[in-house]
Each structure stands twice: as C-alpha cells, then as structure tokens.
Write an enzyme that holds these catalytic residues in place. Sequence first.
Site, PDB file in Angstrom:
ATOM      1  N   ASP A   8       0.893  -0.960  -0.580  1.00  0.00           N
ATOM      2  CA  ASP A   8       0.295  -0.262   0.117  1.00  0.00           C
ATOM      3  C   ASP A   8       0.875   1.287  -0.633  1.00  0.00           C
ATOM      4  O   ASP A   8       2.051   1.109  -0.267  1.00  0.00           O
ATOM      5  CB  ASP A   8      -1.547   0.073   1.035  1.00  0.00           C
ATOM      6  CG  ASP A   8      -0.512   0.121   2.170  1.00  0.00           C
ATOM      7  OD1 ASP A   8       0.438   0.868   2.929  1.00  0.00           O
ATOM      8  OD2 ASP A   8      -1.300   0.198   3.355  1.00  0.00           O
ATOM      9  N   CYS A  65       2.517  -2.787   4.351  1.00  0.00           N
ATOM     10  CA  CYS A  65       2.345  -1.400   4.480  1.00  0.00           C
ATOM     11  C   CYS A  65       3.406  -0.468   5.349  1.00  0.00           C
ATOM     12  O   CYS A  65       3.942  -1.500   5.587  1.00  0.00           O
ATOM     13  CB  CYS A  65       0.917  -2.072   5.209  1.00  0.00           C
ATOM     14  SG  CYS A  65       0.262  -3.153   6.611  1.00  0.00           S
ATOM     15  N   GLY A  68       2.903  -3.423   8.588  1.00  0.00           N
ATOM     16  CA  GLY A  68       3.713  -4.612   8.453  1.00  0.00           C
ATOM     17  C   GLY A  68       2.237  -5.500   8.915  1.00  0.00           C
ATOM     18  O   GLY A  68       1.548  -6.726   7.707  1.00  0.00           O
ATOM     19  N   HIS A  98      10.878 -23.561  10.130  1.00  0.00           N
ATOM     20  CA  HIS A  98      10.006 -23.918  10.790  1.00  0.00           C
ATOM     21  C   HIS A  98       8.209 -23.979  10.822  1.00  0.00           C
ATOM     22  O   HIS A  98       7.754 -24.781  11.363  1.00  0.00           O
ATOM     23  CB  HIS A  98      10.632 -23.718  12.086  1.00  0.00           C
ATOM     24  CG  HIS A  98      11.437 -23.578  13.033  1.00  0.00           C
ATOM     25  ND1 HIS A  98      12.067 -23.921  13.879  1.00  0.00           N
ATOM     26  CD2 HIS A  98      12.627 -24.075  12.735  1.00  0.00           C
ATOM     27  CE1 HIS A  98      13.278 -23.666  14.662  1.00  0.00           C
ATOM     28  NE2 HIS A  98      13.734 -24.174  13.295  1.00  0.00           N
TER      29      HIS A  98
HETATM   30  C1  RB5 Z   1      -1.910   3.211   6.184  1.00  0.00           C
HETATM   31  O1  RB5 Z   1      -2.019   4.662   6.881  1.00  0.00           O
HETATM   32  C2  RB5 Z   1      -1.319   2.655   7.308  1.00  0.00           C
HETATM   33  O2  RB5 Z   1      -2.262   1.790   8.032  1.00  0.00           O
HETATM   34  C3  RB5 Z   1      -1.117   0.926   6.920  1.00  0.00           C
HETATM   35  O3  RB5 Z   1      -0.085   1.515   5.669  1.00  0.00           O
HETATM   36  C4  RB5 Z   1      -1.150  -0.203   7.726  1.00  0.00           C
HETATM   37  O4  RB5 Z   1       0.571   0.449   8.969  1.00  0.00           O
HETATM   38  C5  RB5 Z   1      -1.794  -0.903   8.447  1.00  0.00           C
HETATM   39  O5  RB5 Z   1      -1.819  -1.659   8.730  1.00  0.00           O
END
Ligand code: RB5
Length: 158
Positions: A8, A65, A68, A98
């Site tokens: 994202d 993201c 993560g 594992h």
């Molecule tokens: C986006 O702002 C953020 O919420 C997303 O990238 C992520 O960290 C969610 O776990």
Amino acid sequence: MKIAVGTDHGGYPLKEAVIQAVQQAGHEVLDLGTHVIERVDYPDFGILVGEAVRSGQADRGIAICGSGVGVSITVNKMKGVYGAVCHDTYTAHQGVEHDNMNVLCLGGRVVGTELAMDIVKAFLGAEFLNTGNYLKRVMMVQGLEARECGQPQGENNE
Ligand code: RB5
C-alpha cells in the site's frame, strides 16, 4: 522462484529496494503494485499477494504496508497462505524453516531499505524443514484452517 510483491502507500517507499533484493537473490518479481504513492487500502494488496501465492502464480509473496500488520492480518485469512511480520533476519528465515511461512510482511514505516533487503534475502534463502515436529505443527495449523475455513475455492470436494 517467482515472488509476488504488493504494497500500500505506507509500504511503497520500500518497494524498489525489496524488488532489487529479490532480483539480487536470483529470483523473478511479480509486481502487483501499488504503482503510485497515493492512498490505497492495504487489504487490496494483501489479497493480490495472497491470491498470487495460493494460485501458484507466485511461489512466495512479500506484502508491505506501514507497519506490516495490516497485510499480515489480511493474508492470514487466506487458506494456504501463511504470513508474518518479520523485522529481523532470524525471524525471516526461521519462519520459513519451522513454520512454512510463504508471505513475508514488512512495515515500510518501521525498517529501512538496507535491513529490509537483508530480511528479504534471509526469507528467500530459507526452505521449510518439512519433517518431524515442524511438519506435525504445520499440519496442526492446517487442521485448524480446514475447520475454520472449509474447502478452498475451486477445490474438488469429492
Ligand atoms: C496506512 O496509513 C496504514 O494504516 C497501513 O499502511 C498499515 O500500516 C496498516 O497496518
């Protein structure tokens, strides 16, 4: 191996370094986006990575993201997809050896590019041990998965 990579906007700043690490390790990249820094929703990209792995289009995946966590929660809803947030190299290889982890989840706001590249290489260099207690425990997880999720899409029930 072919490695699906999806991020994202929170993970986007790590994407090029991750792609470079995959290629340096001798693997092929399936780039599932995002391709611009604009805000998107992490589940869309977790799903793309998970589906690529589940369908066999990719051998493993890397989902990124901000932390993560969002992509990790997302991919673990998908049968046959086992993802975890790994922000150190030990977890990245031990999770494969594992636990048969097939999706590495990274936080683009947590780790820098050099560490992320080392983590990716540790993940890709590891193989599931596939024997003894490791196999037994993975089968226990798969038993839970079968109970919770039922048959995967497209699987023959006969
Ligand atoms: C986006 O702002 C953020 O919420 C997303 O990238 C992520 O960290 C969610 O776990």
